[in-house]
Design a protein around this motif. Structure first.
Motif: not given
Length: 430
Positions: A3-11, A99-112
């Motif tokens: 489902r598209p994220p609501t406004k609180p979720r976007l914030l 590349l370490t920061l890229a892996a960090d971002v990848l983890i964040l995206i997966a968790l999100t």
């Protein structure tokens, strides 16, 4: 469809992004100013700038650094250390950190993404964003974030594709062995068979490829066998305390770490290995006796397993906390996890690890009362977390009590919602 994220979720997502960017900018600032004594006096960055770069030169010649006693990593570490070549416009150090920061971002995206699913939580993404900076700039100058990414993605893909879960776990295990433990909690039946079969096939194929591309792929086993008791391990903390009781051992740099040498060190090392075997036996017993699985059980079991193997290890470096924080973050994506108190204990342990290294590392090496106190606190928190994690995992896997036929069932006016176990069939990949 999601489902598209609501406004609180976007914030919430916007706030999460801003907090991640701000915290990682601070970590980068500390890495750039690594020469400040409290930030390590140059020691944190030196491992990438000198040691990793030296290994990079050997690896580019098609060989693992077999004659280097500091090389103690499985063959999958080779491609990770070669990966900065993907960014030729940067220096080796700059590319490694990027590349370490890229892996960090990848983890964040997966968790999100996992946290946005129905019935799930964004707490895991928030936890990862907020807890990693407690280790100061150390995670940016080690490749444990990359390894943690394999483990996190492995666990989060289990419900959709057990084969992908097994493949990512195998690739992570080839870099640093511990990601193999994330398969411990896969549900019995087709899911486990599919994940473990995929892991075996992936590991075999990757090992064959690495053996064909590089010479001496298993040379790391010789160096691992010679390792002693690192000063930050549980055995090392006991020996540090023994120093104040008259023990005559001392600290020496060997095998890439500060380790103890002297009377009874070999006994402490053997005891650590024995406790690791016991921990493995306890985990197998849990696996055999577990009768109830929820969506969170594989996550909780992975955290428990890695915690037990960490506290019984002869080496408990600060970067090991990266693994534990990543797995705790995965647990917190599920509202059914049993590991919430454990996750908070790990936050405190991470903060103590930041003090241990690099802030007070000289005190730890010299075994002053300040250094010993820091290690007692850090390892005490880890021990408490490991025991609590195992107890809560064990209880969560027990089936609910069924009333005996002779006694009438009690009727509750407002029954609590039930937690549905994972079905005993392999879900189709989506």
């Amino acid at each position: 469809m999601t489902r598209p994220p609501t406004k609180p979720r976007l914030l919430t997502l916007l706030s999460l992004t801003v907090c991640w960017a701000a915290s990682r900018a601070l970590m980068l600032w500390m890495l750039v100013h690594d020469d400040i004594p409290l930030l390590g006096g140059g020691g944190v960055a030196r491992e990438v700038q000198r040691l990793y770069f030296r290994w990079y030169g050997v690896l580019t010649q098609g060989a693992f650094p077999a004659q280097d006693t500091l090389w103690q990593y499985p063959p999958g570490a080779g491609p990770v250390l070669l990966s900065p070549a993907l960014l030729p416009m940067l220096t080796y150090f700059e590319a490694f950190v990027a590349l370490t920061l890229a892996a960090d971002v990848l983890i964040l995206i997966a968790l999100t993404r996992a946290g946005r699913l129905p019935g799930r939580s964004l707490r895991g993404a928030v936890y990862w964003t907020a807890s990693l900076p407690l280790l100061l700039h150390v995670p940016l100058a080690r490749y444990d974030v990359q390894v943690t990414a394999f483990a996190v993605i492995s666990l989060l893909t289990l419900s959709r594709s057990p084969r992908a879960c097994g493949a990512f776990a195998a690739l992570g295990a080839l870099v640093k062995v511990w990601p193999a433990l994330v398969l411990l909690g896969t549900p019995r039946g087709p899911v486990t068979r599919s994940a473990w079969r995929s892991s075996t096939v992936t590991a075999t194929a990757a090992l064959a490829l690495l053996a064909a591309a590089f010479s001496d792929p298993f040379s790391f086993l010789r160096q691992q066998g010679g390792r002693g008791v690192q000063i930050e391990s549980f055995g090392g903390t006991a020996l540090s305390l023994a120093t104040h009781a008259g023990w005559e051992g001392h600290v020496r740099y060997q095998y890439g770490a500060m380790e103890f040498v002297g009377p009874y060190v070999s006994t402490v090392a053997a005891l650590s290995l024995a406790l690791t075997v016991v921990a493995f036996g306890v985990l197998l017993l849990w696996r055999v006796r577990a009768r109830r699985w929820t969506e969170a059980t594989p996550y909780d079991a992975a955290l428990t397993a890695v915690l037990l193997f960490t506290v019984t290890s002869r080496v408990v470096s600060p970067q090991y906390m990266v693994w534990l924080l990543g797995l705790a973050a995965v647990c917190l994506t599920s509202r059914h996890t049993s590991q919430r108190p454990v996750a908070w204990l790990l936050v405190a342990a991470a903060a103590a690890s930041g003090l241990d290294y690099p802030v007070l590392y000289a005190e730890v090496i010299d075994r002053t009362w300040t250094g010993v106190t820091v290690m007692v606190v850090r390892n005490g928190l880890l021990a408490t977390a490991a025991i609590l994690s195992l107890v809560r995992l064990w209880r969560s896997a027990r089936p609910a009590t069924v009333p005996s036929p002779s006694s009438p069932p009690s009727v509750s006016p407002s029954p609590a919602p039930s937690v549905h176990p994972i079905p005993e069939r392999e879900p189709s990949a989506s």
